[in-house]
Design an enzyme around this catalytic site. Structure first.
Site, PDB file in Angstrom:
ATOM      1  CG  HIS A  82      -4.376  -2.186  12.579  1.00 51.91           C
ATOM      2  ND1 HIS A  82      -5.321  -2.749  11.749  1.00 51.91           N
ATOM      3  CD2 HIS A  82      -3.174  -2.521  12.060  1.00 51.91           C
ATOM      4  CE1 HIS A  82      -4.708  -3.389  10.762  1.00 51.91           C
ATOM      5  NE2 HIS A  82      -3.410  -3.259  10.931  1.00 51.91           N
ATOM      6  NE  ARG A 168       3.137  -1.691  -0.588  1.00 51.83           N
ATOM      7  CZ  ARG A 168       2.625  -1.736   0.646  1.00 51.83           C
ATOM      8  NH1 ARG A 168       1.402  -1.289   0.872  1.00 51.83           N
ATOM      9  NH2 ARG A 168       3.333  -2.215   1.637  1.00 51.83           N
ATOM     10  CB  SER A 183      -0.818   0.371   3.665  1.00 57.52           C
ATOM     11  OG  SER A 183      -1.764  -0.657   3.587  1.00 57.52           O
ATOM     12  CE  LYS A 187      -5.299  -1.098   5.543  1.00 63.34           C
ATOM     13  NZ  LYS A 187      -4.688  -2.133   4.741  1.00 63.34           N
TER      14      LYS A 187
HETATM   15  N1  URA Z   1      -0.957  -4.481   6.187  1.00 66.71           N
HETATM   16  C1  URA Z   1      -1.531  -3.497   5.491  1.00 66.71           C
HETATM   17  O1  URA Z   1      -2.697  -3.186   5.698  1.00 66.71           O
HETATM   18  N2  URA Z   1      -0.815  -2.853   4.560  1.00 66.71           N
HETATM   19  C2  URA Z   1       0.456  -3.159   4.282  1.00 66.71           C
HETATM   20  O2  URA Z   1       1.065  -2.528   3.457  1.00 66.71           O
HETATM   21  C3  URA Z   1       1.047  -4.198   5.017  1.00 66.71           C
HETATM   22  C4  URA Z   1       0.305  -4.846   5.958  1.00 66.71           C
END
Ligand code: URA
Ligand code: CA
Length: 446
Positions: A82, A168, A183, A187
């Site tokens: 990522h 946010r 966050s 994923k």
């Molecule tokens: N990228 C994300 O996926 N989440 C965040 O909180 C910040 C950047």
């Protein structure tokens, strides 16, 4: 359990239990907990932080809030990668076939671009016929058969994160390390990764502007990985200029093919070899970093990685000949050179500004509904550290519109993104540090 009590305890710097965090995320997902309470909670976390255990609990609660991809039918360690967002970041198109060629199963789900950043799925659509949507069965079968598939993310991965991130964004609580770390990691975990390599960008074009902040974020994500049993390595890399030379969908596919042919830009090639080496090391295909690195160089130079790209394209319905004939990619009708106004040395290139300009050319979306033009974008001719003479091109715009005013505005925006100085400038380092369960290894201290 009362939501207000949990907000109050976090406000006062206390630690919440696994069940309490689960309650908050579940309640927020179902709508039982309203936005105003979740906003207050996010702000309390912003000021008070979270322990490593709380951050891992938050990550898992979000990972479980929607679909969870089960890759267990595919043998081997599934290593995902990522990047925290870049401009002209073409690495996935190169890394997926490169590490697959080393025997790491690559079951990759990617996204589309929004705003100044591009997305791998849009880039793949520049390949005629390439299908970005496969059924789950087709996806798993393809990875089993040829070792690699890259498809569009399913609609229901981590809905709790999607909702919280949106909140946010409008409550000034994005820049919190535990919230960003959970966050991102939620994923990857929901997408089925056994191990994760993170490219944490630092610098003016990145989300984390300072090296210290980037290292803290990387440490938080590596720690989550430890807590949830998914080994994670983070590489901190420079985003004080765009990666590689091309920005735009078909232009980046061409750049990826050139890189797999061994003639790509130095920084992009180096980053792919480095990330790929960490991926195959985590995947158990090399005992040491040096061994992994050597393997990556071999597969890039002996054509096996390029061959894997052809098999990937063919398996998903695209024209695999394109990998030998990138001139068959969509191309724009007009090109305009952006010329330097003065002599000097490039000291900085505003990646975000160029990303926005590429978007305005049609390569990206201002809103989710916008259609993009796969052919347009820009190719840089100068990078940080290069000497420039007045009248030399800094970049070339690829456009499908040629009204004088439009061309003039795009040219000016691009020129403004380059900062020139009178004195020689050292090329910036590409990689600053590597963060793993063994600690922080600093590679450059500038
Ligand atoms: N990228 C994300 O996926 N989440 C965040 O909180 C910040 C950047
Ligand atoms: Ca690029």
């Amino acid at each position: 359990m009362r939501t207000v009590d949990l907000i109050q305890r976090k406000r006062d710097g206390e630690t919440l239990s696994t069940e309490e965090i689960e309650y908050l995320i579940h309640g927020y997902s179902t709508g039982d907990i309203p936005d105003y309470q979740m906003s207050a909670f996010a702000m309390a976390v912003f000021f008070r932080g979270m322990s490593a255990k709380e951050t891992a609990d938050l990550t898992l609660a979000m990972a479980r809030s929607g679909d969870q991809v089960d890759l267990s039918s595919i043998p081997g360690v599934k290593v995902d990668k990522h990047s925290t967002g870049g401009v002209g970041d073409t690495t996935t198109l190169i890394l997926a076939p490169l590490v697959a060629a080393a025997g790491i199963p690559v079951a990759k789900m990617s996204g589309r671009g929004l705003g100044h950043t591009g997305g791998t799925i849009d880039k793949l659509e520049a390949i005629e016929g390439y299908r970005v949507e496969l059924t789950k069965e087709q996806f798993l079968q393809q990875v089993t058969d040829i070792g690699v598939s890259v498809i569009s993310q399913s609609g229901n991965i981590t809905p709790a994160d999607k909702k919280l991130y949106g909140l946010r964004d409008v409550t000034a609580t994005v820049e919190s390390i535990p919230l960003i770390a959970s966050s991102i990691m939620s994923k990857k975990i929901a997408s089925g990764a056994d191990a994760i390599v993170l490219d944490v960008k630092t610098g003016s074009g990145a989300f984390m502007k300072s090296l210290e902040g980037s290292i803290e974020l990387a440490k938080a994500m590596v720690e989550i990985g430890e807590q949830v049993g998914r080994e994670t390595v983070a590489v901190i890399t420079n985003m004080d200029e765009p990666l590689g030379l091309a920005i735009g969908n078909a232009l980046e596919v061409r750049e990826a093919i050139e890189t797999l042919q061994g003639s790509g830009p130095d920084d992009l090639t180096e980053l792919c070899l480095l990330l790929g080496a960490h991926m195959i090391q985590l995947g158990g295909k090399a005992a040491t970093y040096d061994e992994a690195r050597e393997k990556m160089e071999q597969l890039l130079h002996n054509g096996e990685a390029l061959d894997k790209l052809k098999r990937l394209i063919a398996a998903q319905g695209g024209d695999k000949e394109l990998a030998d004939h990138p001139d068959r990619l969509p191309s724009a009708a007009y090109q305009a050179e952006v010329l330097a106004a003065e002599d000097g040395f490039v000291s900085h290139i505003d990646a975000e500004e160029l990303g926005v300009t590429a978007m305005m050319l049609g390569a990206g979306r201002a809103t989710k509904e916008d259609r993009i033009d796969l052919a347009v974008g820009m190719v840089l001719r100068k990078k940080v550290g290069d000497a420039v003479k007045a009248g030399e091109p800094l970049a070339v715009l690829h456009m499908n519109r040629n009204e004088t005013m439009f061309t003039e505005e795009m040219t000016q925006r691009t020129r403004r993104a380059f900062t020139l100085t009178g004195n020689a400038v050292k090329k910036p380092p590409l990689v600053y540090a590597v963060v793993s369960k063994h600690g922080v290894q600093m590679l450059h201290n500038e």
